[in-house]
Design a protein around this motif. Structure first.
Motif, PDB file in Angstrom:
ATOM      1  N   ILE A 139     -13.332   0.958  -9.412  1.00 16.09           N
ATOM      2  CA  ILE A 139     -13.182  -0.161  -8.400  1.00 16.09           C
ATOM      3  C   ILE A 139     -14.950  -1.100  -9.085  1.00 16.09           C
ATOM      4  N   THR A 142     -17.993  -8.074  -6.680  1.00 16.50           N
ATOM      5  CA  THR A 142     -18.307  -9.510  -7.453  1.00 16.50           C
ATOM      6  C   THR A 142     -19.407  -9.214  -8.101  1.00 16.50           C
ATOM      7  N   ASN A 144     -21.199  -7.928 -10.338  1.00 16.07           N
ATOM      8  CA  ASN A 144     -20.784  -8.156 -12.037  1.00 16.07           C
ATOM      9  C   ASN A 144     -19.894  -7.892 -12.431  1.00 16.07           C
ATOM     10  N   SER A 166      -9.860  -2.087 -10.456  1.00 20.78           N
ATOM     11  CA  SER A 166      -8.948  -2.961  -9.281  1.00 20.78           C
ATOM     12  C   SER A 166     -10.574  -3.475  -9.056  1.00 20.78           C
ATOM     13  N   LEU A 204      -6.767  -4.919  -1.064  1.00 21.13           N
ATOM     14  CA  LEU A 204      -7.712  -3.692  -0.859  1.00 21.13           C
ATOM     15  C   LEU A 204      -5.910  -2.851  -0.406  1.00 21.13           C
ATOM     16  N   GLU A 208      -6.513   1.034  -2.117  1.00 19.07           N
ATOM     17  CA  GLU A 208      -6.206   1.859  -1.349  1.00 19.07           C
ATOM     18  C   GLU A 208      -4.307   2.889  -1.974  1.00 19.07           C
ATOM     19  N   THR A 222     -18.062   1.118  -7.509  1.00 20.50           N
ATOM     20  CA  THR A 222     -19.409   0.180  -7.673  1.00 20.50           C
ATOM     21  C   THR A 222     -19.096  -1.029  -6.994  1.00 20.50           C
ATOM     22  N   SER A 226     -19.376   0.952   2.102  1.00 21.57           N
ATOM     23  CA  SER A 226     -17.791   0.895   2.690  1.00 21.57           C
ATOM     24  C   SER A 226     -16.836   1.385   1.910  1.00 21.57           C
ATOM     25  N   GLY A 242     -23.860   3.239  -5.759  1.00 23.83           N
ATOM     26  CA  GLY A 242     -23.741   2.049  -4.517  1.00 23.83           C
ATOM     27  C   GLY A 242     -25.017   1.158  -3.993  1.00 23.83           C
ATOM     28  N   ALA A 243     -24.814   1.160  -3.151  1.00 25.09           N
ATOM     29  CA  ALA A 243     -25.975  -0.059  -2.645  1.00 25.09           C
ATOM     30  C   ALA A 243     -27.818   0.137  -3.279  1.00 25.09           C
ATOM     31  N   CYS A 275     -28.532  -5.162  -8.397  1.00 30.48           N
ATOM     32  CA  CYS A 275     -28.338  -3.974  -7.026  1.00 30.48           C
ATOM     33  C   CYS A 275     -29.837  -3.338  -7.568  1.00 30.48           C
ATOM     34  N   MET A 366     -29.992 -10.154  -1.811  1.00 32.25           N
ATOM     35  CA  MET A 366     -29.176 -11.005  -3.053  1.00 32.25           C
ATOM     36  C   MET A 366     -28.593 -11.992  -2.544  1.00 32.25           C
ATOM     37  N   HIS A 394     -32.015   4.504  -5.442  1.00 29.82           N
ATOM     38  CA  HIS A 394     -31.728   3.642  -5.761  1.00 29.82           C
ATOM     39  C   HIS A 394     -32.467   3.755  -7.490  1.00 29.82           C
ATOM     40  N   PHE A 438     -23.454  -0.961 -15.971  1.00 27.90           N
ATOM     41  CA  PHE A 438     -24.122  -1.458 -14.883  1.00 27.90           C
ATOM     42  C   PHE A 438     -23.433  -0.649 -13.485  1.00 27.90           C
TER      43      PHE A 438
HETATM   44  P1  NAD Z   1     -18.799  -4.580  -2.271  1.00 30.62           P
HETATM   45  O1  NAD Z   1     -18.617  -3.572  -2.230  1.00 30.62           O
HETATM   46  O2  NAD Z   1     -18.283  -5.647  -0.668  1.00 30.62           O
HETATM   47  O3  NAD Z   1     -17.086  -4.700  -3.334  1.00 30.62           O
HETATM   48  C1  NAD Z   1     -17.126  -4.231  -3.771  1.00 30.62           C
HETATM   49  C2  NAD Z   1     -15.772  -3.581  -4.766  1.00 30.62           C
HETATM   50  O4  NAD Z   1     -15.244  -2.496  -3.333  1.00 30.62           O
HETATM   51  C3  NAD Z   1     -14.553  -5.025  -4.919  1.00 30.62           C
HETATM   52  O5  NAD Z   1     -13.612  -4.590  -5.655  1.00 30.62           O
HETATM   53  C4  NAD Z   1     -14.221  -5.069  -3.298  1.00 30.62           C
HETATM   54  O6  NAD Z   1     -12.349  -5.671  -2.775  1.00 30.62           O
HETATM   55  C5  NAD Z   1     -14.142  -3.536  -3.159  1.00 30.62           C
HETATM   56  N1  NAD Z   1     -13.958  -2.861  -1.419  1.00 30.62           N
HETATM   57  C6  NAD Z   1     -15.034  -2.743  -0.811  1.00 30.62           C
HETATM   58  N2  NAD Z   1     -14.466  -2.788   0.207  1.00 30.62           N
HETATM   59  C7  NAD Z   1     -12.853  -2.132   0.689  1.00 30.62           C
HETATM   60  C8  NAD Z   1     -12.539  -1.484   0.977  1.00 30.62           C
HETATM   61  N3  NAD Z   1     -12.851  -1.215   2.693  1.00 30.62           N
HETATM   62  N4  NAD Z   1     -11.282  -0.803   0.961  1.00 30.62           N
HETATM   63  C9  NAD Z   1     -11.277  -0.755  -0.396  1.00 30.62           C
HETATM   64  N5  NAD Z   1     -11.588  -1.409  -1.187  1.00 30.62           N
HETATM   65  C10 NAD Z   1     -12.634  -1.876  -1.044  1.00 30.62           C
HETATM   66  O7  NAD Z   1     -20.018  -5.588  -3.202  1.00 30.62           O
HETATM   67  P2  NAD Z   1     -19.879  -6.802  -3.539  1.00 30.62           P
HETATM   68  O8  NAD Z   1     -21.020  -7.860  -2.985  1.00 30.62           O
HETATM   69  O9  NAD Z   1     -18.798  -7.387  -4.405  1.00 30.62           O
HETATM   70  O10 NAD Z   1     -20.863  -5.580  -4.410  1.00 30.62           O
HETATM   71  C11 NAD Z   1     -22.582  -5.796  -4.282  1.00 30.62           C
HETATM   72  C12 NAD Z   1     -22.814  -4.867  -3.554  1.00 30.62           C
HETATM   73  O11 NAD Z   1     -22.609  -3.690  -4.560  1.00 30.62           O
HETATM   74  C13 NAD Z   1     -24.046  -4.350  -3.405  1.00 30.62           C
HETATM   75  O12 NAD Z   1     -24.300  -3.311  -2.856  1.00 30.62           O
HETATM   76  C14 NAD Z   1     -24.980  -3.710  -5.086  1.00 30.62           C
HETATM   77  O13 NAD Z   1     -26.016  -3.111  -4.641  1.00 30.62           O
HETATM   78  C15 NAD Z   1     -23.661  -3.453  -5.556  1.00 30.62           C
HETATM   79  N6  NAD Z   1     -23.839  -3.256  -6.504  1.00 30.62           N
HETATM   80  C16 NAD Z   1     -24.405  -1.440  -6.518  1.00 30.62           C
HETATM   81  C17 NAD Z   1     -24.015  -1.202  -8.293  1.00 30.62           C
HETATM   82  C18 NAD Z   1     -24.502  -0.139  -8.873  1.00 30.62           C
HETATM   83  O14 NAD Z   1     -24.439   0.217 -10.480  1.00 30.62           O
HETATM   84  N7  NAD Z   1     -24.982   0.987  -8.134  1.00 30.62           N
HETATM   85  C19 NAD Z   1     -24.205  -2.122  -9.171  1.00 30.62           C
HETATM   86  C20 NAD Z   1     -23.225  -3.275  -8.981  1.00 30.62           C
HETATM   87  C21 NAD Z   1     -23.478  -3.848  -7.711  1.00 30.62           C
END
Ligand code: NAD
Length: 469
Positions: A139, A142, A144, A166, A204, A208, A222, A226, A242-243, A275, A366, A394, A438
């Motif tokens: 997963i 947005t 990266n 995904s 979503l 699932e 990634t 949630s 995660g975040a 992140c 961000m 992190h 990433f």
């Molecule tokens: P996001 O959590 O909104 O979405 C990430 C992915 O998860 C997307 O594909 C989204 O469609 C999916 N998703 C989110 N909630 C879901 C749910 N309940 N059910 C099914 N799919 C779900 O995050 P974003 O805004 O796209 O990315 C930014 C976040 O990601 C920031 O918190 C950032 O710190 C984190 N991030 C972490 C890393 C890392 O390597 N640790 C790298 C990049 C981004």
């Protein structure tokens, strides 16, 4: 041979050629270059491809990794995916997407990451090797979108897996384009079809379905809290990246001029969406004014006045206290423009002095608005940095020449990445040693993921032979 027999032979050959062409045309029509209309079809195809990959050699896997690198590094492709990523998501900055995509293609390790162990003795030889899981469901965020697809594809295929992506629905077009582009190049190089796959309309619901399908053996998320929680509650092996909310500490022993430039460079990189990017600063009082001045010399715009700061914060945040999506990953110039203030294009970051409990200090925003908290001493700075990091473990950054305090911060915060005296991006191999990723898996402990993170360790025992000492 009589004429009739010759005619019959010619007819037969023509029929065979024709039917072969029909088969080829049908095959070609079926070739969707990794894109599928349903998630079940995508999983089916990914599983089929993985079985084929399993029986190819390591040299072939490395060849496929090299094909991915070459395809992304092709100037036209690199520019296209970088441009589309910004256009579609309306997040980040084109020039920095170029750097990030190039970094993912060049510095993600390939098959050399899979180092086998051998144990020998009177009882023979035992091998421990990194082996594939099978189909991986990945997963992607947005922030990266293309970087993660490039990085994960290289690591996962090097490990002998196939990957089903995904992507975030807001990055579906650029993800489709990239998946198709990579599959096409891989097929041309002789790879099985669908080493990389995705469903054409990510949602979503499809995520699932992917999470619950038993054919998907490993989940990699990634993104924010949630989705990480969701994969970790799936009942199957999952890797959570995660975040973060990376704090920066600057003490009185630091090279303040360099620290100021490094902080602005890191914080403004891709408009602050990574992140790992600097999200709040704790500066010791005795150097804080100097730091702010040097930051201003390097493209920071200082917001002053309590009311103005509150108005800016109200503009870019929701009632719930999170960032407004429409401001995530926007430039400092754009944000100031919406605030009604014209600033020069050289402005890269908006800085403001705030108390340590400020929303901007405690929440991951961000966007290139960087709060600075003035503190009496370095120990207080480390204590506040620990609180602001929110237990994400992190990334953290420190500018100091005091080895004792540098060690203290590393110990107290326990972050996956700790960058000393450099911009945050040095932590993912841009201006710092080590490979890039990433997908930084703090919660599940893989750290800076690479091919071996996506593999199972398996043991192969040969009794009573092949110890040749
Ligand atoms: P996001 O959590 O909104 O979405 C990430 C992915 O998860 C997307 O594909 C989204 O469609 C999916 N998703 C989110 N909630 C879901 C749910 N309940 N059910 C099914 N799919 C779900 O995050 P974003 O805004 O796209 O990315 C930014 C976040 O990601 C920031 O918190 C950032 O710190 C984190 N991030 C972490 C890393 C890392 O390597 N640790 C790298 C990049 C981004």
């Amino acid at each position: 041979m009589d004429l009739k027999a010759i005619e019959q032979m010619v007819e037969q050959v023509l029929r065979e050629i024709q039917s072969e062409q029909i088969v080829n045309v049908t095959e070609q029509r079926k070739e969707g270059y990794g894109l599928f209309s349903t998630i079940d079809e995508a999983i089916e195809a990914s599983e089929k491809a993985q079985k084929k990959l399993l029986y190819t050699g390591m040299a072939d896997r490395q060849k496929y990794v090299d094909v991915i690198r070459k395809t992304v590094l092709n100037k036209e492709n690199l520019e296209l995916i970088s441009k589309l990523a910004v256009e579609e998501t309306e997040i980040g900055c084109y020039e920095h997407k170029l750097i990030k995509n190039r970094l993912a293609a060049e510095k993600t390790p390939g098959t050399e990451d899979l180092i086998s162990e051998a144990v020998t003795g009177d009882n023979g030889l035992t091998l421990i090797e990194y082996c594939p899981f099978g189909v991986i469901g990945a997963i992607t965020p947005t922030t990266n979108p293309t970087e993660t697809i490039i990085n994960n594809s290289i690591s996962m295929i090097a490990g002998g897996n196939t990957v089903l992506f995904s992507p975030h629905p807001r990055a579906k077009k650029v993800s489709r384009l990239l998946v198709k582009m990579l599959n096409k190049a891989l097929i041309e190089a002789g790879a099985p079809s669908n080493l990389i796959a995705m469903v054409e309309e990510p949602s979503l619901e499809n995520t699932e379905k992917m999470i619950s399908n038993p054919k998907v053996r490993l989940l990699v998320a990634t993104g924010g809290p949630s989705i990480v929680k969701k994969v970790l509650s799936s009942g199957k092996k999952a890797i959570g990246a995660g975040a973060g909310n990376p704090p920066v500490v600057v003490d009185e022993t630091a090279d303040i001029k360099k620290a100021a430039k490094d902080i602005v460079d890191g914080c403004s990189f891709d408009n602050n969406v990574p992140c790992i990017a600097e999200k709040e600063v704790f500066a010791v009082d005795s150097i804080c004014d100097h730091l702010i001045q040097y930051m201003k010399d390097n493209g920071a715009y200082l917001m002053t006045g309590k009311q103005q700061i509150e108005e800016l914060k109200a503009l870019v945040t929701t009632e719930k206290g999170g960032p407004k999506t429409s401001f995530v990953g926007k430039s400092a110039v754009y944000i100031m423009d919406k605030f009604g203030v014209k600033v020069p294009d050289s402005v890269r970051v908006i800085i403001m002095e705030v108390p340590k409990d400020d929303l901007f200090v405690q929440e991951e925003m961000m966007m290139p608005i960087l709060p600075i908290v003035r503190v009496s001493d370095v120990d207080t700075a480390i204590e506040y940095a620990y609180e602001a990091e929110q237990g994400n473990r992190h990334t953290a950054i420190m500018h100091s020449q005091n080895v004792e305090k540098l060690s203290k911060m590393a110990k107290v915060l326990e972050t996956t990445i700790f960058v000393k005296n450099a911009p945050s991006f040095a932590g993912i191999g841009a201006g710092g040693e080590g490979h890039t990723t990433f997908t930084i898996a703090g919660p599940t402990g893989e750290g800076l993921t690479s091919a071996r993170s996506f593999c199972r360790k398996r043991k192969c025992v040969l009794a009573d032979a092949f110890s040749i000492r």
